[in-house]
Design a protein around this motif. Structure first.
Motif, PDB file in Angstrom:
ATOM      1  N   PRO A 117     -20.943  99.422  28.049  1.00  0.00           N
ATOM      2  CA  PRO A 117     -21.411  98.927  26.751  1.00  0.00           C
ATOM      3  C   PRO A 117     -22.920  99.132  26.616  1.00  0.00           C
ATOM      4  O   PRO A 117     -23.656  99.011  27.597  1.00  0.00           O
ATOM      5  CB  PRO A 117     -21.050  97.448  26.778  1.00  0.00           C
ATOM      6  N   THR A 118     -23.354  99.459  25.429  1.00  0.00           N
ATOM      7  CA  THR A 118     -24.776  99.714  25.197  1.00  0.00           C
ATOM      8  C   THR A 118     -25.350  98.713  24.194  1.00  0.00           C
ATOM      9  O   THR A 118     -24.629  98.153  23.371  1.00  0.00           O
ATOM     10  CB  THR A 118     -25.007 101.142  24.667  1.00  0.00           C
ATOM     11  N   SER A 119     -26.643  98.516  24.315  1.00  0.00           N
ATOM     12  CA  SER A 119     -27.429  97.698  23.380  1.00  0.00           C
ATOM     13  C   SER A 119     -27.022  96.232  23.326  1.00  0.00           C
ATOM     14  O   SER A 119     -27.322  95.543  22.355  1.00  0.00           O
ATOM     15  CB  SER A 119     -27.371  98.308  21.971  1.00  0.00           C
ATOM     16  N   ILE A 120     -26.340  95.753  24.361  1.00  0.00           N
ATOM     17  CA  ILE A 120     -26.009  94.328  24.449  1.00  0.00           C
ATOM     18  C   ILE A 120     -26.391  93.832  25.843  1.00  0.00           C
ATOM     19  O   ILE A 120     -26.325  94.586  26.816  1.00  0.00           O
ATOM     20  CB  ILE A 120     -24.517  94.034  24.158  1.00  0.00           C
ATOM     21  N   PRO A 121     -26.787  92.566  25.965  1.00  0.00           N
ATOM     22  CA  PRO A 121     -27.139  92.029  27.286  1.00  0.00           C
ATOM     23  C   PRO A 121     -25.885  91.750  28.114  1.00  0.00           C
ATOM     24  O   PRO A 121     -25.040  90.951  27.725  1.00  0.00           O
ATOM     25  CB  PRO A 121     -27.889  90.740  26.958  1.00  0.00           C
ATOM     26  N   VAL A 122     -25.764  92.434  29.226  1.00  0.00           N
ATOM     27  CA  VAL A 122     -24.611  92.292  30.109  1.00  0.00           C
ATOM     28  C   VAL A 122     -25.071  91.632  31.407  1.00  0.00           C
ATOM     29  O   VAL A 122     -26.101  92.017  31.969  1.00  0.00           O
ATOM     30  CB  VAL A 122     -23.984  93.671  30.407  1.00  0.00           C
ATOM     31  N   VAL A 123     -24.326  90.644  31.879  1.00  0.00           N
ATOM     32  CA  VAL A 123     -24.628  90.029  33.174  1.00  0.00           C
ATOM     33  C   VAL A 123     -23.993  90.916  34.239  1.00  0.00           C
ATOM     34  O   VAL A 123     -22.777  90.984  34.368  1.00  0.00           O
ATOM     35  CB  VAL A 123     -24.101  88.587  33.261  1.00  0.00           C
ATOM     36  N   LEU A 124     -24.855  91.627  34.952  1.00  0.00           N
ATOM     37  CA  LEU A 124     -24.421  92.596  35.952  1.00  0.00           C
ATOM     38  C   LEU A 124     -24.434  91.944  37.327  1.00  0.00           C
ATOM     39  O   LEU A 124     -25.391  91.265  37.690  1.00  0.00           O
ATOM     40  CB  LEU A 124     -25.365  93.796  35.948  1.00  0.00           C
ATOM     41  N   THR A 125     -23.359  92.154  38.091  1.00  0.00           N
ATOM     42  CA  THR A 125     -23.274  91.679  39.467  1.00  0.00           C
ATOM     43  C   THR A 125     -23.061  92.878  40.372  1.00  0.00           C
ATOM     44  O   THR A 125     -22.160  93.685  40.134  1.00  0.00           O
ATOM     45  CB  THR A 125     -22.120  90.670  39.642  1.00  0.00           C
ATOM     46  N   ILE A 126     -23.913  92.987  41.385  1.00  0.00           N
ATOM     47  CA  ILE A 126     -23.828  94.066  42.364  1.00  0.00           C
ATOM     48  C   ILE A 126     -23.560  93.409  43.709  1.00  0.00           C
ATOM     49  O   ILE A 126     -24.375  92.614  44.192  1.00  0.00           O
ATOM     50  CB  ILE A 126     -25.140  94.884  42.423  1.00  0.00           C
ATOM     51  N   LYS A 127     -22.395  93.734  44.295  1.00  0.00           N
ATOM     52  CA  LYS A 127     -21.995  93.083  45.541  1.00  0.00           C
ATOM     53  C   LYS A 127     -21.634  94.145  46.575  1.00  0.00           C
ATOM     54  O   LYS A 127     -20.868  95.066  46.286  1.00  0.00           O
ATOM     55  CB  LYS A 127     -20.800  92.171  45.292  1.00  0.00           C
ATOM     56  N   ALA A 128     -22.212  94.007  47.775  1.00  0.00           N
ATOM     57  CA  ALA A 128     -21.912  94.923  48.875  1.00  0.00           C
ATOM     58  C   ALA A 128     -21.168  94.152  49.961  1.00  0.00           C
ATOM     59  O   ALA A 128     -21.605  93.079  50.386  1.00  0.00           O
ATOM     60  CB  ALA A 128     -23.197  95.520  49.426  1.00  0.00           C
ATOM     61  N   ILE A 129     -20.041  94.712  50.394  1.00  0.00           N
ATOM     62  CA  ILE A 129     -19.230  94.125  51.452  1.00  0.00           C
ATOM     63  C   ILE A 129     -19.249  95.080  52.642  1.00  0.00           C
ATOM     64  O   ILE A 129     -18.994  96.279  52.480  1.00  0.00           O
ATOM     65  CB  ILE A 129     -17.765  93.911  50.989  1.00  0.00           C
ATOM     66  N   ASN A 130     -19.550  94.562  53.812  1.00  0.00           N
ATOM     67  CA  ASN A 130     -19.577  95.389  55.011  1.00  0.00           C
ATOM     68  C   ASN A 130     -18.147  95.765  55.409  1.00  0.00           C
ATOM     69  O   ASN A 130     -17.187  95.127  54.968  1.00  0.00           O
ATOM     70  CB  ASN A 130     -20.284  94.641  56.153  1.00  0.00           C
ATOM     71  N   GLY A 131     -18.025  96.782  56.243  1.00  0.00           N
ATOM     72  CA  GLY A 131     -16.711  97.222  56.712  1.00  0.00           C
ATOM     73  C   GLY A 131     -15.983  96.174  57.520  1.00  0.00           C
ATOM     74  O   GLY A 131     -14.763  96.230  57.677  1.00  0.00           O
ATOM     75  N   ASN A 132     -16.703  95.169  58.025  1.00  0.00           N
ATOM     76  CA  ASN A 132     -16.077  94.078  58.778  1.00  0.00           C
ATOM     77  C   ASN A 132     -15.577  92.963  57.855  1.00  0.00           C
ATOM     78  O   ASN A 132     -15.068  91.952  58.311  1.00  0.00           O
ATOM     79  CB  ASN A 132     -17.056  93.520  59.820  1.00  0.00           C
ATOM     80  N   GLY A 133     -15.765  93.139  56.530  1.00  0.00           N
ATOM     81  CA  GLY A 133     -15.282  92.158  55.557  1.00  0.00           C
ATOM     82  C   GLY A 133     -16.309  91.116  55.139  1.00  0.00           C
ATOM     83  O   GLY A 133     -16.049  90.326  54.235  1.00  0.00           O
ATOM     84  N   ASN A 134     -17.466  91.100  55.777  1.00  0.00           N
ATOM     85  CA  ASN A 134     -18.498  90.124  55.437  1.00  0.00           C
ATOM     86  C   ASN A 134     -19.380  90.626  54.298  1.00  0.00           C
ATOM     87  O   ASN A 134     -19.559  91.832  54.127  1.00  0.00           O
ATOM     88  CB  ASN A 134     -19.373  89.814  56.653  1.00  0.00           C
ATOM     89  N   VAL A 135     -19.957  89.694  53.547  1.00  0.00           N
ATOM     90  CA  VAL A 135     -20.838  90.037  52.436  1.00  0.00           C
ATOM     91  C   VAL A 135     -22.179  90.515  52.992  1.00  0.00           C
ATOM     92  O   VAL A 135     -22.816  89.811  53.777  1.00  0.00           O
ATOM     93  CB  VAL A 135     -21.057  88.825  51.498  1.00  0.00           C
ATOM     94  N   LEU A 136     -22.584  91.731  52.593  1.00  0.00           N
ATOM     95  CA  LEU A 136     -23.920  92.219  52.928  1.00  0.00           C
ATOM     96  C   LEU A 136     -24.935  91.567  52.014  1.00  0.00           C
ATOM     97  O   LEU A 136     -25.919  90.993  52.459  1.00  0.00           O
ATOM     98  CB  LEU A 136     -23.990  93.743  52.784  1.00  0.00           C
ATOM     99  N   PHE A 137     -24.709  91.688  50.693  1.00  0.00           N
ATOM    100  CA  PHE A 137     -25.566  91.023  49.714  1.00  0.00           C
ATOM    101  C   PHE A 137     -24.838  90.963  48.386  1.00  0.00           C
ATOM    102  O   PHE A 137     -23.872  91.677  48.143  1.00  0.00           O
ATOM    103  CB  PHE A 137     -26.929  91.713  49.556  1.00  0.00           C
ATOM    104  N   CYS A 138     -25.325  90.094  47.525  1.00  0.00           N
ATOM    105  CA  CYS A 138     -24.811  89.974  46.163  1.00  0.00           C
ATOM    106  C   CYS A 138     -25.995  89.599  45.284  1.00  0.00           C
ATOM    107  O   CYS A 138     -26.720  88.655  45.596  1.00  0.00           O
ATOM    108  CB  CYS A 138     -23.725  88.907  46.080  1.00  0.00           C
ATOM    109  N   VAL A 139     -26.201  90.373  44.227  1.00  0.00           N
ATOM    110  CA  VAL A 139     -27.285  90.069  43.283  1.00  0.00           C
ATOM    111  C   VAL A 139     -26.726  90.144  41.864  1.00  0.00           C
ATOM    112  O   VAL A 139     -25.769  90.863  41.591  1.00  0.00           O
ATOM    113  CB  VAL A 139     -28.496  91.019  43.431  1.00  0.00           C
TER     114      VAL A 139
END
Length: 149
Positions: A117-139
């Motif tokens: 979507p363009t020209s609208i404010p979107v709440v973006l979530t970027i989440k990285a999960i390690n290969g062991n299943g644990n969360v690397l980071f989430c922003v």
């Protein structure tokens, strides 16, 4: 007076082009303590690459099977999703998995889908999960994409 108005417009243009503020959204402990995250270029352009750079400290290596998920919500409704193999993305940037804990900055580049979507404010979530299943980071943060020439 005229100079002041021009300077104010230039400052506003530079400020609006800076990466949005992204904050931690991990529900608990993570395997990467993130000190900064940026998106470049910003604003995002549909059908063009955006690079996400996370700087911080890894407590464990990033191993095969790691994933990156990107989701966007507008008015609480999911309007954008993308899922990638994090090890493939890191390999392209010169960091094949396993990525050692000595690495302090990770950059991955992904295509902003033409359906974003363009020209609208979107709440973006970027989440990285390690290969062991644990969360690397989430922003998470509010972004706006646009159609660029």
């Amino acid at each position: 007076m005229r100079f002041t108005a021009i300077a104010a417009l230039l400052l506003a243009a530079v400020a609006s082009a800076q990466s949005p503020i992204l904050t931690n959204c991990a529900p608990g402990t993570t395997e990467m303590t993130v000190t900064s995250v940026s998106l470049s270029p910003y604003p995002l352009c549909t059908n063009k690459n955006v690079c996400i750079t996370a700087t911080g400290t890894l407590s464990t290596s990033i191993v095969a099977g790691a994933s990156l998920s990107i989701s966007g919500r507008y008015l609480g409704r999911v309007v954008y999703t993308d899922n990638q193999d994090l090890c493939n993305l890191l390999y392209v940037q010169g960091h094949p998995c396993p990525v050692p804990i000595t690495v302090t900055s990770l950059t991955v580049c992904v295509l902003v889908k033409p359906t974003a979507p363009t020209s609208i404010p979107v709440v973006l979530t970027i989440k990285a999960i390690n290969g062991n299943g644990n969360v690397l980071f989430c922003v998470t943060g509010t972004i706006t994409a646009q159609n660029c020439p």
